[in-house]
Structure formats: C-alpha cells, structure tokens
Design a protein around this motif. Sequence first.
Motif, short mmCIF file in Angstrom:
data_model
loop_
_atom_site.label_atom_id
_atom_site.label_comp_id
_atom_site.label_asym_id
_atom_site.label_seq_id
_atom_site.Cartn_x
_atom_site.Cartn_y
_atom_site.Cartn_z
N GLY A 121 -1.53 -7.42 51.62
CA GLY A 121 -0.99 -6.16 52.15
C GLY A 121 0.51 -6.09 51.97
N LYS A 122 1.16 -7.23 52.13
CA LYS A 122 2.61 -7.30 52.01
C LYS A 122 3.04 -7.01 50.56
CE LYS A 122 6.13 -10.49 53.70
NZ LYS A 122 6.33 -11.81 54.33
N ILE A 123 2.31 -7.58 49.60
CA ILE A 123 2.63 -7.33 48.19
C ILE A 123 2.51 -5.83 47.90
CG2 ILE A 123 1.98 -7.78 45.78
CD1 ILE A 123 0.76 -10.50 46.86
N LEU A 124 1.42 -5.23 48.41
CA LEU A 124 1.22 -3.79 48.19
C LEU A 124 2.34 -2.97 48.82
CD1 LEU A 124 -2.57 -3.09 48.58
CD2 LEU A 124 -1.08 -2.17 46.81
N ALA A 125 2.73 -3.36 50.05
CA ALA A 125 3.79 -2.63 50.74
C ALA A 125 5.09 -2.72 49.95
CB ALA A 125 3.97 -3.18 52.15
N TYR A 126 5.42 -3.94 49.49
CA TYR A 126 6.63 -4.12 48.69
C TYR A 126 6.54 -3.32 47.38
CZ TYR A 126 9.34 -7.62 51.24
OH TYR A 126 10.13 -8.26 52.16
N SER A 127 5.36 -3.29 46.76
CA SER A 127 5.20 -2.52 45.52
C SER A 127 5.48 -1.05 45.78
CB SER A 127 3.78 -2.67 44.98
OG SER A 127 3.38 -4.02 44.97
N GLY A 128 5.01 -0.58 46.94
CA GLY A 128 5.27 0.81 47.33
C GLY A 128 6.76 1.08 47.49
N VAL A 129 7.45 0.13 48.09
CA VAL A 129 8.90 0.28 48.27
C VAL A 129 9.57 0.37 46.90
CG1 VAL A 129 11.02 -0.85 49.07
CG2 VAL A 129 8.95 -0.94 50.48
N MET A 130 9.12 -0.49 45.95
CA MET A 130 9.70 -0.50 44.60
C MET A 130 9.51 0.84 43.91
SD MET A 130 11.10 -3.31 44.31
CE MET A 130 11.24 -4.37 45.71
#
Lengths: 181, 363
Positions: free
Chosen positions: A19-28
């Motif tokens: 979930g954290k990787i996805l959230a960071y990807s969204g931020v990017m």
Amino acid sequence: MTEEMIIAGFGGQGVLSMGKILAYSGVMQDFEVSWMPAYGPEMRGGTANVTVVISDKTISSPISHMYDTAIILNQQSMDKFESMVRPGGILIYDTNGIVKHPTRKDIKIYTIDATEEAAKRGNTRLFNTMILGGYLKVRPIVTLENVFKGLKKSLPERAWKTLPANEEAVRIGMELIKEIQ
Amino acid sequence: MKKEIRLMKGNEAIAEAAVRAGCDGYFGYPITPQTEVIETLMELRPWETTGMVVVQSESETASINMVYGAASCGRKAMTTSSSPGISLMGEGLSYIAGAELPCLVVNVQRGGPGLGTIQPSQADYFQATKAGGHGDFNMLVLAPNSVQEMYDFVGLGFELAFKYLNPVMILTDGVIGQMMEKVVVSEPIPRLTDEEVREKYGDWALTGKKNRKRNVVTSLELDPLRQEKVNHKLQAKYQKMREEEVRYETFRCEDADYVMVAYGASARMSAKVVEMAREDGYKVGLLRPITLFPFPTEQLRAMRDRVKGFLSVEMSAGQMKEDIQLAVGSDAVVEHYGRYGGVVHTPGEIYEGLKEKLISKFE
C-alpha cells in the motif's frame, strides 16, 4: 479519477508496504493519496489490511465501506471483503490458501499465483511486488516509471540493493495475473 | 521556491513539525496509537541540529511535569500521549494553566474508558474541552482533520500557547495519527532565545534573576481573595479566546436542510456523506469545528432558523452533541450518530444514521 482500494491478508505478507509503494507512486504522479492501516494487535500471522485512496481530487474520506478494488491474500479477508467490492469493481486474489473462491457475478475477478511463483524463484519477499505488478496490469492508474520511483521512496536506503529484483517482480506479476471473469 | 512535499503519518508529522517549529523540549512516554511521535523524534535526533531536547520519561505524570519545568523557563515544551496517558496528566495540566504557562499537548485518542483499546476514538471531548484537570480552567483545543493539519497545528499551537500563556491541546485520534497523507513541510524556524521570549511574550520566565526582579511561577495562592483574582484573570483570558480564536470550516451549508457537525477523522467521513447525500438529492451540509474550545457556538446558532436539524457525528456516545444543543437551543433538533469504544464508523454507516435519525423525521 478516484481509486479506493483495500489490500488485505496476513501480517508479514507485505500488505502495508505494498500500500505504501502505491501511495508513494501516486505522490510521484501528483495525485492526492491516503493510506490508512487497520493497525492494532496484528502481527506476523495475524490479519492485516490497508485502505489506499488515490485521486486527482481532494480525498474526502480515507476510510471507505465500498471499494473499487480489493486485493485479497487470505481466506479471512475474502470472507470479509468480497461483499465490499463495488458492482463493476475488481477483485484480485492469490489462490494459495483460498478454499472458498469468490462467487460474485457483478465484479471482475482476477487470480495471481504469486506465492507459488515467488517460492519457485526462491525469494518469497518478492511476493507483494508481484501482486502489485498484477494489479497495475489491470488498473494502470500510475505509470511504471512512477511506481519504480515510489518503490525507491518507500524503501530505506539500506534496502535499495533489492530494487532491481523488486522491479523485475513487478514485471513478472504483470505476466502472472489471469482474468477469471 | 519549490514546495517540499512528504508522505507522512499524522504522528510523524507532529514530530517533524515540532523540530521545524523551534520546539525546545519534547517529553513523552510511548503508548499506542501515538508512539511514532517519539520514535520519529529519536530518528530525527534534533539535539544534534537545533538543540531540541527529547526525553523518554518514566511515565506520563513525569512527562507533563517536565513540560511544566521547561515551560517555567520560557521554553517551547510539548508532550504527546493517548487517552489513558492524558488522564495521568490532568494534575500537571491544571498546574500549568494555574501558573499561566504555555505548552502543547497532543492527545491521539483511543477507545476507553480505562485502559480500553488501542483503536481510534473521540471520547475524550469532555476531558479536553471541559475537564482537563481540577479547577476552573480551559485549554485551547485544536482538532486537525488531516495529516497536513497535524503538521500545521504544532506551530499554530505554540503560537497560541505563548499568546495566551495557556496550555493548548491538539485533540486528534488514531485514524489521523496512523494514516499517511501528503504534507507540505515549512521552512524551519530557529528556537527562541530568552531575550526573544521576553520581548515577544513578556518577562515571566525563570531565566536567572540577574539584573531584574525575581519572577515567580506558581499555581499556589492561599489567600482566597487573591486566588479569586487569579481566576478572574483566567476567565477574562478564556473569554478573549471565545471572542477571537474560534476556527471552523463549512462545506455546502448555504442551502442545507440538515447540517452534520463533526471534527477530526469523523469530519473526513462526514464530508464524503455530504457528497453521497447530495447525489441522492438531500440538502446536507457539514460544519467542522477546528477549535473545540472555543466552540463555534455563534456560527451554529446563526444556522438554527434555516436548518431542519443537526447531526453530531463523533466516535463517542455523543459528547459534542451537548455543545451543539447548547448553541442552537433545547427546542432545536440535534441528534447523534457514532460508533465508539474503538470502532471506526464508515461513511456508509454515517449516511444510514443520518437518514434514520434525521432525514426520516422530515421527509
């Protein structure tokens, strides 16, 4: 675009980190994001889940009662969350350990045998990035480039040596996912 | 300059903001769901950069008394805890309010009463707004509803604490503490020197009495007439807060038949309920108190004649409901919806509650 999703499984499977990787990807990708873990006495072997919302608008609630996508990684989570997928939504699950398969007819269902594949490759820790790859294949809401940037951001520097293997796992996951209905 | 954006948990944002707001000392004891605050501070090691002190105390009672000591010296001091730990601080908070000192206290609420559970809750509203400890005192209470506000309210909290020489509490919950969102972080501001504190906020701190008269910090005054005067001064201060510090936000209230009132995490879920209800054709709005003390009493009162009813949405048995009822009068319709004891209500559940308890009475 707003994607409300739940990722649910056992503690130790990498549910929260995925979930954290996805959230960071969204931020990017300049999206709004929220990441809300069901924290608690959960631990390795217990149940763990995280709600991730990714949107091009302000996110009202970080908590939901219906999900666009559910990624389900154990039977308990299947029992709890199958009914909470929005009609027309997506359910992705790893068949390993699932005895009661989903029965909904009004949603799209995919399987991904990531447990088996990761074991075959001798690195069970790549399990969650394989699942992530599978998800991104069916819901390409963020570019692969931003996912890899997000992956790097979500890992501490000492773990950056695992980046190539994790990136490869994302690509394997994309091949591994199968549409059931 | 490009804004610096981070993805952070609410608790991490509190820690990061403390260092950047020029906090002098953090004193805390771990308790779920707020332990990441002290964990993050220990990782940030601010004692090596800004000189900020971070102490893991032996108990919450010790934490608040360390805060009392640091605040007596004119320092920006803070502590964080969760519900049971805040109860232990009641005595210290009362002393700090009585001695008229600034400090920042964060309560990341969990389910109670007693040791309760570690899951999110909003059942410490009475404690925060009315009974933080013994005696006639109030804390100024800020209620963030996002990780960004967790960050922003640390700086704001210190500003208000020094302006009023009074404890400020950030009343939040396990949802906002544990969730991650994007945060725009601010430029760090330096810690204040003794001279700067004296110039900006007056000469009351214990800094060594060389070349000036003695400053006394105490909450003890055995002469009741004098103690009554102290109380008058405190009450005048709280009245000034009521007049000048009310903060709130409204969402689609202009034409609303029904107004939900919610703070913190419940305000986020309620905002979604407004969207859901509007799609179904119900005119629903949301008023979000940002300060719980002072409470947006006048703003609610101004709505009472054009609104059919109010719904207090809180993860408690209905504590804020009493303040809403007081604001709009006993003849106005005020209902409560909330799951509690550590259960977090979903937007779907709140919407059902809104229809059952309010809308169905009128349509």
